[in-house]
Motif scaffolding. Structure first.
Motif, PDB file in Angstrom:
ATOM      1  N   ASP A   1       0.846  -1.187   0.000  1.00 24.37           N
ATOM      2  CA  ASP A   1       0.000   0.000   0.000  1.00 24.37           C
ATOM      3  C   ASP A   1       0.881   1.237   0.000  1.00 24.37           C
ATOM      4  O   ASP A   1       2.074   1.173   0.357  1.00 24.37           O
TER       5      ASP A   1
ATOM      6  N   SER B   1      -3.400   0.621  -4.045  1.00 31.82           N
ATOM      7  CA  SER B   1      -3.689   1.635  -3.036  1.00 31.82           C
ATOM      8  C   SER B   1      -4.783   2.561  -3.553  1.00 31.82           C
ATOM      9  O   SER B   1      -4.655   3.099  -4.665  1.00 31.82           O
TER      10      SER B   1
ATOM     11  N   HIS C   1      -1.667  12.231   1.755  1.00 32.74           N
ATOM     12  CA  HIS C   1      -2.420  11.146   1.132  1.00 32.74           C
ATOM     13  C   HIS C   1      -3.807  11.662   0.763  1.00 32.74           C
ATOM     14  O   HIS C   1      -4.484  12.280   1.581  1.00 32.74           O
TER      15      HIS C   1
ATOM     16  N   PRO D   1       2.718  13.913   9.347  1.00 38.37           N
ATOM     17  CA  PRO D   1       2.930  13.327   8.014  1.00 38.37           C
ATOM     18  C   PRO D   1       3.749  14.244   7.128  1.00 38.37           C
ATOM     19  O   PRO D   1       3.543  15.456   7.104  1.00 38.37           O
TER      20      PRO D   1
ATOM     21  N   GLY E   1       0.808   3.581   2.055  1.00 39.90           N
ATOM     22  CA  GLY E   1       1.247   3.919   3.406  1.00 39.90           C
ATOM     23  C   GLY E   1       2.621   3.371   3.728  1.00 39.90           C
ATOM     24  O   GLY E   1       3.386   3.991   4.480  1.00 39.90           O
TER      25      GLY E   1
ATOM     26  N   GLU F   1       5.125   5.629   1.978  1.00 36.88           N
ATOM     27  CA  GLU F   1       5.247   6.880   2.726  1.00 36.88           C
ATOM     28  C   GLU F   1       6.211   6.731   3.892  1.00 36.88           C
ATOM     29  O   GLU F   1       7.079   7.588   4.112  1.00 36.88           O
ATOM     30  N   GLN F   2       6.111   5.640   4.641  1.00 35.85           N
ATOM     31  CA  GLN F   2       6.978   5.457   5.807  1.00 35.85           C
ATOM     32  C   GLN F   2       8.413   5.146   5.412  1.00 35.85           C
ATOM     33  O   GLN F   2       9.346   5.489   6.153  1.00 35.85           O
TER      34      GLN F   2
ATOM     35  N   SER G   1      -4.819  11.678   8.651  1.00 38.86           N
ATOM     36  CA  SER G   1      -3.506  11.404   9.225  1.00 38.86           C
ATOM     37  C   SER G   1      -2.976  12.594  10.009  1.00 38.86           C
ATOM     38  O   SER G   1      -2.268  12.425  11.009  1.00 38.86           O
TER      39      SER G   1
END
Length: 376
Positions: free
Chosen positions: A76, A120, A97, A93, A78, A81-82, A267
């Motif tokens: 995904d 996603s 998103h 963040p 997410g 992003e991390q 988020s």
């Protein structure tokens, strides 16, 4: 959800998502670079940008980070992003998103980069600044007066969401002399018979609210609203009648909960619900001094965050040093006739709308039409 504006959204299919973006930007300068990430999952990822608006250094930096991704499975956006964020120790963040194609298209026209990840139902926009998370989808489809009022309301709600419970604890437990006498007597009357301290009282109600929120998320849709009504009305009223909490605390927690949901980005709003516990604890230990020191530390932390080289608090921080004085889409939204500048991180020479080139293009079109019609 928006009252006015497009209702379509991204899906789990990357091809559909890129088509939704290209449907809104029919420009040959819209570029999409496709690659695969994940050692085993081989997930498709597209780097989308406007070739004439994006900063070359920013684009090259994103390419290097994407190509350096090393993980078994990217399932995904997410996870992307991390893995790509520069500061992993901040709760704020560093990507935005969104599931709205118009929001992604707007970011591209400002010189930002959009990452589209297969499987996603949303995309990632970078770089970001904190004020982006307060912009709702229909801010640009309604009158600027209404949009500006709603945006100011969101900024005020964010302050209440993060600091209102801690401020109540600091004043009610340590600095009661700050309150008017009539209001102080009302609080004292409401707390008659309450044996637990104010800080523990607020923490208990906030913890109950977080439990109800998680229960509402994981229950089926038909039961999610029911658990909120049961928790908000029955459990809260029972706690007041049993003498566990006071009515003032119920009002404070309820108001804080409503304010936390006003922030359009989930988020970003979740960070406020997390940090409010830090404010409550420091206010319970050091009173108003701990509360103010925590607030100062938060501002210092925000001023040090960067999203791919762009200051997180821009233009409130470093705006003058970067010659960025355009705040016409910041706390309020100006009419479109006055919004003629792109953000500071747009490519040099492209920060203003080139009306001359548009006029030349229009003249060129008229000449071609005249030639084609036989008037040349």
């Amino acid at each position: 959800m928006v009252i006015r504006g497009p209702k379509d959204s991204f899906t789990e299919n990357m091809r559909i998502n890129t088509a939704l973006i290209r449907r809104r930007i029919r420009d040959s300068r819209l570029k999409m670079e496709h690659t695969m990430v994940g050692e085993r999952s081989k997930t498709d990822l597209a780097i989308v940008y406007m070739d004439d608006l994006v900063q070359p250094e920013l684009l090259e930096k994103v390419r290097q980070k994407v190509n350096a991704l090393s993980f078994d499975g990217i399932l995904d956006g997410g996870m992307v992003e991390q893995l790509l964020e520069e500061n992993v120790w901040t709760p704020f963040p560093q990507f935005q998103h969104t599931e709205r194609p118009d929001k992604a298209a707007s970011g591209l026209l400002e010189g930002r980069i959009v990452l589209v990840v297969d499987n996603s139902p949303g995309v990632l926009i970078l770089p970001v600044t904190y004020q982006m998370f307060f912009q709702a989808g229909d801010d640009y489809y309604t009158r600027f007066e209404v949009a500006s009022f709603a945006r100011l309301l969101r900024f005020a709600a964010s302050l209440f969401a993060i600091g209102f419970p801690g401020l109540y604890v600091a004043i009610a437990a340590f600095h009661t002399e700050m309150l008017p006498t009539s209001f102080l007597l009302s609080i004292a009357t409401a707390r008659t018979g309450i044996v637990i301290p104010v800080a523990l009282e607020v923490l208990l109600m906030e913890f109950q609210f977080e439990l109800l929120k998680e229960a509402g998320i994981h229950l089926p849709g038909q039961l999610g609203g029911t658990i909120g009504i049961v928790g908000g009305l029955i459990v809260g009223q029972a706690a007041v009648e049993a003498g566990i909490v006071s009515t003032i605390v119920v009002i404070v927690v309820s108001f804080t909960a409503i304010a936390s949901f006003i922030v359009p980005n989930e988020s970003f709003g979740a960070v406020f619900r997390l940090l409010k516990f830090l404010f409550i604890v420091t206010a319970a230990i050091w009173g108003i001094y701990g509360y103010l020191l925590t607030f100062a530390a938060l501002l210092l932390h925000l001023s040090q965050i960067e999203s791919f080289g762009v200051p997180y608090m821009l233009p409130s921080v470093c705006g003058e040093n970067l010659n960025y004085d355009d705040k016409k889409d910041h706390y309020v939204r100006y009419p479109f006739a006055y919004m003629k500048k792109r953000p500071v991180f747009t490519r040099e020479g492209r920060k203003k709308i080139d009306t001359l080139s548009k006029n030349l293009q229009a003249e060129d079109v008229m000449i071609r039409v005249g030639v084609f019609a036989g008037f040349g």
